[in-house]
Design an enzyme around this catalytic site. Structure first.
Site, PDB file in Angstrom:
ATOM      1  NE  ARG A  90     -16.218  62.451  -2.751  1.00  0.00           N
ATOM      2  CZ  ARG A  90     -16.701  62.595  -1.535  1.00  0.00           C
ATOM      3  NH1 ARG A  90     -17.549  63.557  -1.277  1.00  0.00           N
ATOM      4  NH2 ARG A  90     -16.336  61.787  -0.573  1.00  0.00           N
ATOM      5  CD  GLU A 128     -30.337  81.061   2.390  1.00  0.00           C
ATOM      6  OE1 GLU A 128     -29.622  80.702   1.446  1.00  0.00           O
ATOM      7  OE2 GLU A 128     -31.298  80.367   2.792  1.00  0.00           O
ATOM      8  CG  HIS A 178     -26.572  75.262   6.433  1.00  0.00           C
ATOM      9  ND1 HIS A 178     -26.842  74.143   5.672  1.00  0.00           N
ATOM     10  CD2 HIS A 178     -27.248  75.095   7.598  1.00  0.00           C
ATOM     11  CE1 HIS A 178     -27.633  73.335   6.359  1.00  0.00           C
ATOM     12  NE2 HIS A 178     -27.904  73.886   7.534  1.00  0.00           N
ATOM     13  CG  LEU A 198     -16.963  70.046  -2.742  1.00  0.00           C
ATOM     14  CD1 LEU A 198     -16.791  71.548  -2.553  1.00  0.00           C
ATOM     15  CD2 LEU A 198     -16.568  69.633  -4.162  1.00  0.00           C
ATOM     16  CG  MET A 254     -27.860  70.418  -4.201  1.00  0.00           C
ATOM     17  SD  MET A 254     -28.014  71.035  -2.508  1.00  0.00           S
ATOM     18  CE  MET A 254     -29.012  69.728  -1.821  1.00  0.00           C
ATOM     19  N   GLY A 271     -30.196  78.996  -8.149  1.00  0.00           N
ATOM     20  CA  GLY A 271     -29.166  80.033  -8.180  1.00  0.00           C
ATOM     21  C   GLY A 271     -29.595  81.413  -7.703  1.00  0.00           C
ATOM     22  CD  GLU A 291     -16.764  65.885  10.153  1.00  0.00           C
ATOM     23  OE1 GLU A 291     -17.958  65.694  10.439  1.00  0.00           O
ATOM     24  OE2 GLU A 291     -15.965  64.971   9.840  1.00  0.00           O
TER      25      GLU A 291
HETATM   26  C1  GRF Z   1     -30.138  78.051  -0.127  1.00  0.00           C
HETATM   27  O1  GRF Z   1     -31.160  77.973   0.830  1.00  0.00           O
HETATM   28  C2  GRF Z   1     -28.804  77.821   0.522  1.00  0.00           C
HETATM   29  O2  GRF Z   1     -28.725  78.272   1.844  1.00  0.00           O
HETATM   30  C3  GRF Z   1     -28.673  76.321   0.487  1.00  0.00           C
HETATM   31  O3  GRF Z   1     -29.261  75.938  -0.722  1.00  0.00           O
HETATM   32  C4  GRF Z   1     -30.219  76.921  -1.130  1.00  0.00           C
HETATM   33  C5  GRF Z   1     -29.822  77.344  -2.511  1.00  0.00           C
HETATM   34  O4  GRF Z   1     -30.779  78.192  -3.090  1.00  0.00           O
HETATM   35  N1  GRF Z   1     -27.296  75.912   0.639  1.00  0.00           N
HETATM   36  P1  GRF Z   1     -30.427  79.024  -4.386  1.00  0.00           P
HETATM   37  O5  GRF Z   1     -30.033  78.025  -5.459  1.00  0.00           O
HETATM   38  O6  GRF Z   1     -29.310  79.950  -4.061  1.00  0.00           O
HETATM   39  O7  GRF Z   1     -31.675  79.756  -4.741  1.00  0.00           O
END
Ligand code: GRF
Length: 213
Positions: free
Chosen positions: A64, A173, A108, A92, A89, A11, A142
């Site tokens: 699901r 990010e 991503h 959906l 993870m 997180g 997708e």
């Molecule tokens: C990040 O690298 C994000 O881009 C990917 O999963 C990772 C999650 O990391 N989708 P965190 O749980 O936010 O630390």
């Protein structure tokens, strides 16, 4: 704007969103964090920050559809307007994604549409590309697809390992996700012909080269 963050693990992006939305001028508020794993480290970070948390454990549902119905109910009962996937993870279904069209975003760790899927940094290094980065995008059925809101480029270094590169990309990010959420909450992001248009945005840089000259 009432925002929920969906996580499965540590997180850190969720934390970046919580921090950025805490500022007085933020038009977005993180009001709910949902994890599909009861043991996700991000859950205690969120609850320590005073944010409501919920666990919707996919293992407790027959399929699901049932899992996603509960997810939808939880989001609805908190009057959520925007859902941010942050290391969530579970794939959906098209139904869920279409219900939240242009109100569901993901981050991503690559420059999409390159390197969709898992093990991104390993594949980036193996491929030998010189520039990678991260992408915040609206979610479409997708995987890792949809209108791109913001991207940041990160140079790949000759001595990079998966871990070193992941660390550098992750830092970026943490800048990109809050910016994208702020723009959406400010009403500056429109999707036209499956492209995200950001009102009043700037691009002053003309190029980036790696290795540098
Ligand atoms: C990040 O690298 C994000 O881009 C990917 O999963 C990772 C999650 O990391 N989708 P965190 O749980 O936010 O630390």
């Amino acid at each position: 704007m009432r925002v929920a963050v969906l996580i499965s693990g540590r997180g850190s992006n969720m934390q970046a969103l919580i921090d950025s939305c805490r500022t007085a001028e933020s038009p977005a508020e993180i009001v709910l964090v949902i994890s599909n794993h009861p043991s996700a480290a991000g859950l205690s970070i969120a609850s320590n920050s005073g944010i409501e948390v919920a666990v919707v454990d996919h293992k407790n549902f027959a399929d699901r559809t049932a899992f996603e119905s509960e997810l939808g109910r939880t989001l609805k009962s908190a009057s959520i307007e925007l859902v941010c996937l942050a290391g969530f993870m579970r794939l959906l279904s098209p139904d869920f994604v279409n219900n939240w069209r242009n109100r569901l975003v993901n981050i991503h760790p690559s420059l999409l549409p390159a390197f969709k899927g898992l093990n991104t940094h390993k594949r980036v290094i193996e491929t030998g590309v010189r520039v990678t980065g991260c992408t915040v995008h609206f979610v479409r059925p997708e995987m890792d697809d949809g209108p791109i809101i913001v991207q940041a480029a990160v140079p790949v270094r000759p001595d990079d390992t998966e871990r070193k590169l992941a660390e550098r990309v992750l830092k970026v990010e943490h800048h990109c996700y809050p910016i994208a959420v702020r723009w959406i909450a400010e009403g500056r992001v429109r999707v036209i012909d499956e492209r995200a248009i950001i009102d009043n945005s700037n691009t002053t840089k003309t190029w980036l080269i790696n290795p540098e000259m």
